[in-house]
Design a protein around this motif. Structure first.
Motif, PDB file in Angstrom:
ATOM      1  N   ALA A 187       0.501  -1.407  -0.332  1.00 24.25           N
ATOM      2  CA  ALA A 187      -0.072  -0.203  -0.274  1.00 24.25           C
ATOM      3  C   ALA A 187       0.480   0.888   0.099  1.00 24.25           C
ATOM      4  O   ALA A 187       0.566   2.434  -0.844  1.00 24.25           O
ATOM      5  N   MET A 188       2.234   0.933   0.542  1.00 24.83           N
ATOM      6  CA  MET A 188       2.499   2.516   0.877  1.00 24.83           C
ATOM      7  C   MET A 188       4.503   2.803  -0.129  1.00 24.83           C
ATOM      8  O   MET A 188       4.649   3.368  -0.078  1.00 24.83           O
ATOM      9  N   TYR A 189       4.783   1.417  -0.812  1.00 19.84           N
ATOM     10  CA  TYR A 189       6.078   1.890  -1.153  1.00 19.84           C
ATOM     11  C   TYR A 189       5.840   1.198  -2.859  1.00 19.84           C
ATOM     12  O   TYR A 189       4.814   0.450  -2.989  1.00 19.84           O
ATOM     13  N   LYS A 190       6.358   2.150  -3.393  1.00 19.24           N
ATOM     14  CA  LYS A 190       6.023   1.651  -5.082  1.00 19.24           C
ATOM     15  C   LYS A 190       7.105   1.610  -5.723  1.00 19.24           C
ATOM     16  O   LYS A 190       9.242   1.524  -5.169  1.00 19.24           O
ATOM     17  N   PHE A 191       7.238   0.666  -6.087  1.00 20.12           N
ATOM     18  CA  PHE A 191       7.855  -0.615  -6.838  1.00 20.12           C
ATOM     19  C   PHE A 191       7.670  -0.816  -8.080  1.00 20.12           C
ATOM     20  O   PHE A 191       6.235  -1.605  -8.774  1.00 20.12           O
TER      21      PHE A 191
ATOM     22  N   LEU B 159      -7.518  -7.463   2.611  1.00 15.23           N
ATOM     23  CA  LEU B 159      -8.249  -6.937   4.145  1.00 15.23           C
ATOM     24  C   LEU B 159      -7.516  -6.160   4.608  1.00 15.23           C
ATOM     25  O   LEU B 159      -8.375  -4.260   4.193  1.00 15.23           O
ATOM     26  N   LEU B 160      -6.406  -5.254   5.118  1.00 11.70           N
ATOM     27  CA  LEU B 160      -5.574  -4.451   5.732  1.00 11.70           C
ATOM     28  C   LEU B 160      -4.860  -3.604   4.664  1.00 11.70           C
ATOM     29  O   LEU B 160      -5.071  -2.611   4.583  1.00 11.70           O
ATOM     30  N   HIS B 161      -4.898  -3.851   3.116  1.00 13.91           N
ATOM     31  CA  HIS B 161      -4.189  -3.432   2.172  1.00 13.91           C
ATOM     32  C   HIS B 161      -5.765  -1.991   1.671  1.00 13.91           C
ATOM     33  O   HIS B 161      -5.084  -0.793   1.746  1.00 13.91           O
ATOM     34  N   GLN B 162      -6.919  -2.536   1.819  1.00 13.93           N
ATOM     35  CA  GLN B 162      -7.998  -1.784   1.747  1.00 13.93           C
ATOM     36  C   GLN B 162      -7.606  -0.938   2.622  1.00 13.93           C
ATOM     37  O   GLN B 162      -8.435   0.419   2.547  1.00 13.93           O
ATOM     38  N   TYR B 163      -7.242  -1.500   4.296  1.00 11.82           N
ATOM     39  CA  TYR B 163      -8.214  -0.687   4.934  1.00 11.82           C
ATOM     40  C   TYR B 163      -6.516   0.930   5.489  1.00 11.82           C
ATOM     41  O   TYR B 163      -6.696   1.795   5.723  1.00 11.82           O
ATOM     42  N   ILE B 164      -5.818   0.019   5.165  1.00  7.96           N
ATOM     43  CA  ILE B 164      -4.636   1.375   4.878  1.00  7.96           C
ATOM     44  C   ILE B 164      -4.415   1.753   4.068  1.00  7.96           C
ATOM     45  O   ILE B 164      -4.498   3.697   3.940  1.00  7.96           O
ATOM     46  N   LYS B 165      -4.717   1.413   2.818  1.00  8.36           N
ATOM     47  CA  LYS B 165      -5.392   2.363   1.726  1.00  8.36           C
ATOM     48  C   LYS B 165      -6.304   3.995   1.948  1.00  8.36           C
ATOM     49  O   LYS B 165      -5.624   5.349   1.030  1.00  8.36           O
ATOM     50  N   SER B 166      -7.004   3.851   3.355  1.00  6.66           N
ATOM     51  CA  SER B 166      -8.375   4.275   3.162  1.00  6.66           C
ATOM     52  C   SER B 166      -7.008   5.444   4.581  1.00  6.66           C
ATOM     53  O   SER B 166      -8.083   6.353   4.454  1.00  6.66           O
TER      54      SER B 166
ATOM     55  N   PHE C 246     -15.025  -5.931  14.715  1.00  4.06           N
ATOM     56  CA  PHE C 246     -15.531  -6.769  13.684  1.00  4.06           C
ATOM     57  C   PHE C 246     -16.554  -5.941  12.261  1.00  4.06           C
ATOM     58  O   PHE C 246     -16.470  -5.824  11.536  1.00  4.06           O
ATOM     59  N   VAL C 247     -17.970  -5.522  12.970  1.00  5.20           N
ATOM     60  CA  VAL C 247     -18.304  -4.390  11.976  1.00  5.20           C
ATOM     61  C   VAL C 247     -17.449  -3.476  11.877  1.00  5.20           C
ATOM     62  O   VAL C 247     -18.365  -2.812  10.405  1.00  5.20           O
ATOM     63  N   GLN C 248     -16.703  -2.544  12.466  1.00  8.84           N
ATOM     64  CA  GLN C 248     -16.235  -1.242  11.799  1.00  8.84           C
ATOM     65  C   GLN C 248     -14.903  -1.507  10.960  1.00  8.84           C
ATOM     66  O   GLN C 248     -14.783  -0.773  10.189  1.00  8.84           O
ATOM     67  N   GLY C 249     -13.745  -2.813  11.387  1.00  7.62           N
ATOM     68  CA  GLY C 249     -13.369  -3.184  10.536  1.00  7.62           C
ATOM     69  C   GLY C 249     -14.019  -3.286   9.426  1.00  7.62           C
ATOM     70  O   GLY C 249     -12.938  -3.105   8.319  1.00  7.62           O
ATOM     71  N   ILE C 250     -14.463  -4.732   8.927  1.00  5.86           N
ATOM     72  CA  ILE C 250     -15.390  -4.995   7.321  1.00  5.86           C
ATOM     73  C   ILE C 250     -15.976  -3.670   6.906  1.00  5.86           C
ATOM     74  O   ILE C 250     -15.730  -3.112   6.179  1.00  5.86           O
ATOM     75  N   ALA C 251     -16.429  -3.136   7.782  1.00 10.46           N
ATOM     76  CA  ALA C 251     -16.968  -1.276   7.462  1.00 10.46           C
ATOM     77  C   ALA C 251     -16.289  -0.667   6.373  1.00 10.46           C
ATOM     78  O   ALA C 251     -15.823   0.486   5.492  1.00 10.46           O
ATOM     79  N   SER C 252     -14.809   0.006   7.243  1.00 10.65           N
ATOM     80  CA  SER C 252     -14.469   0.231   6.684  1.00 10.65           C
ATOM     81  C   SER C 252     -12.896   0.369   5.897  1.00 10.65           C
ATOM     82  O   SER C 252     -12.416   0.583   5.180  1.00 10.65           O
ATOM     83  N   THR C 253     -13.040  -1.904   5.863  1.00 12.38           N
ATOM     84  CA  THR C 253     -12.167  -1.342   4.686  1.00 12.38           C
ATOM     85  C   THR C 253     -12.634  -1.361   3.148  1.00 12.38           C
ATOM     86  O   THR C 253     -12.424  -1.712   2.142  1.00 12.38           O
TER      87      THR C 253
END
Length: 277
Positions: A98-102, A157-164, A266-273
Motif C-alpha cells: 500500500a505504501m511503497y511503489k516498485f 483486507l488490511l491493504h484496503q484499510y491502509i489505503k484509506s 468486527f463490524v467496524q473493520g469490515i465497514a472501513s475496508t
C-alpha cells in the motif's frame, strides 16, 4: 423531504427480522437443549425443547471420557500461533504493497488476489507431499507455519484499510526521521486495530473450525483438535446423542463468545475496508 416510513411497515420489518433470527438460531437452541437431556428424552415424542430433568453429567462425560480438555488445549495452541502469524505477516505485506511503489507492484498484487480463486483441494496433495519431505507429518507445523506467510484475503483486507488512511501520516513520520519499521509498528499497526480485529475473528474461526487439515496431518490421538475430537466422539458406539451435543456445544461456544466480545470491532473493520457481505 423524505416520506416517513409508516409504523406498520417498520413493525412488519422487525417481525421478519425476528422470524429470520429464530430460524437461524433454532439449530443452536436445539443443540444446547439436547446436550442437557437424558438418553430417553432424546428420542421422546413429541420432542422436548426444555429438558426435564436437566442432565449436567453429559458435559462431565464428554470432558473426561474422550479427553476434551486435551483437545481444547490443542485447538487453542494452534489458534494462538495462527492468529499471531496471520495478523503480523498480513499487516506487514499489506503495508508494503500500500505504501511503497516498485516495479510490477500492480502485477504482484493482482497475482496475489488471483490465488483466492484457486480451490484448496487442488493444492492439498502437493502440499501434503511437501510437508512429508520436511518430515513434518503428525506435527502442528503444517497447521501453523502457513499463517506466517501472509494469506491473500488478509493482505487484501488490511491493504484496503491502509489505503484509506491519510498519506500525510507517512510523510510526516518520514520528515520526523522515523524509519519504515518504526512507521509500521508505531503508527500504522495501532491504527489498523479495527481491520486487525476483523481479520483476527476470521482467522480464529478458520483455525478453530479446521477439520480437514488436522485430519490429514495428525495421526496421534493426543494431538487431536476439538473438531477431530468431536468426530471421534460421534464414532464411539457407546456415546449417546446427548453427549455428542454436549461436545458440539463445547466446540461451538468459544467461536460464539469471541464474536460477541469483538462484534463492534468486527463490524467496524469490515465497514472501513469497504467489504460487503
Amino acid at each position: 423531504m423524505t416520506k416517513a416510513t409508516p409504523p406498520w411497515t417498520k413493525a412488519l420489518m422487525y417481525l421478519l427480522v425476528l422470524a429470520g433470527a429464530v430460524v437461524m438460531m433454532f439449530p443452536f437452541i436445539w443443540m444446547l437443549s439436547t446436550s442437557f437431556k437424558t438418553l430417553g428424552a432424546v428420542s421422546q415424542m413429541p420432542p422436548q425443547l426444555i429438558p426435564n430433568p436437566f442432565r449436567f453429567d453429559n458435559y462431565a462425560e464428554v470432558w473426561n471420557k474422550v479427553d476434551f480438555g486435551r483437545y481444547t488445549f490443542n485447538s487453542f495452541f494452534i489458534v494462538v500461533f495462527d492468529m499471531a502469524g496471520s495478523l503480523l505477516s498480513c499487516a506487514f505485506v499489506a503495508f508494503g504493497l500500500a505504501m511503497y511503489k516498485f516495479k510490477l507492484r500492480g502485477l504482484v498484487y493482482a497475482f496475489m488476489l488471483g490465488t483466492l480463486l484457486i480451490p484448496g483441494q487442488i493444492t492439498m496433495i502437493p502440499t501434503y507431499f511437501i510437508w512429508k519431505q520436511f518430515h513434518a507429518l503428525n506435527t502442528y507445523v503444517p497447521l501453523i507455519a502457513p499463517s506466517f506467510f501472509a494469506g491473500a484475503f488478509g493482505i487484501f483486507l488490511l491493504h484496503q484499510y491502509i489505503k484509506s488512511l491519510p498519506k500525510e501520516l507517512y510523510e510526516s513520520a518520514v520528515i520526523d526521521g522515523c524509519s519504515p519499521p518504526g512507521i509500521f509498528f508505531k503508527i500504522y499497526l495501532p491504527l489498523c486495530k479495527p481491520a486487525l480485529a476483523a481479520l483476527g475473528i476470521f482467522t480464529f474461526m478458520g483455525a478453530w473450525n479446521n477439520t480437514l487439515g488436522p485430519l490429514i496431518y495428525l495421526q496421534d490421538r493426543k494431538m487431536y483438535t476439538l473438531p477431530l475430537g468431536l468426530m471421534y466422539l460421534k464414532n464411539e458406539s457407546s456415546i449417546n446423542q446427548a453427549v455428542i451435543m454436549a461436545g458440539a456445544v463445547i466446540t461451538t461456544l468459544p467461536v460464539v463468545l469471541v464474536y460477541l466480545l469483538a462484534q463492534k470491532q468486527f463490524v467496524q473493520g469490515i465497514a472501513s475496508t469497504g467489504l460487503k457481505g
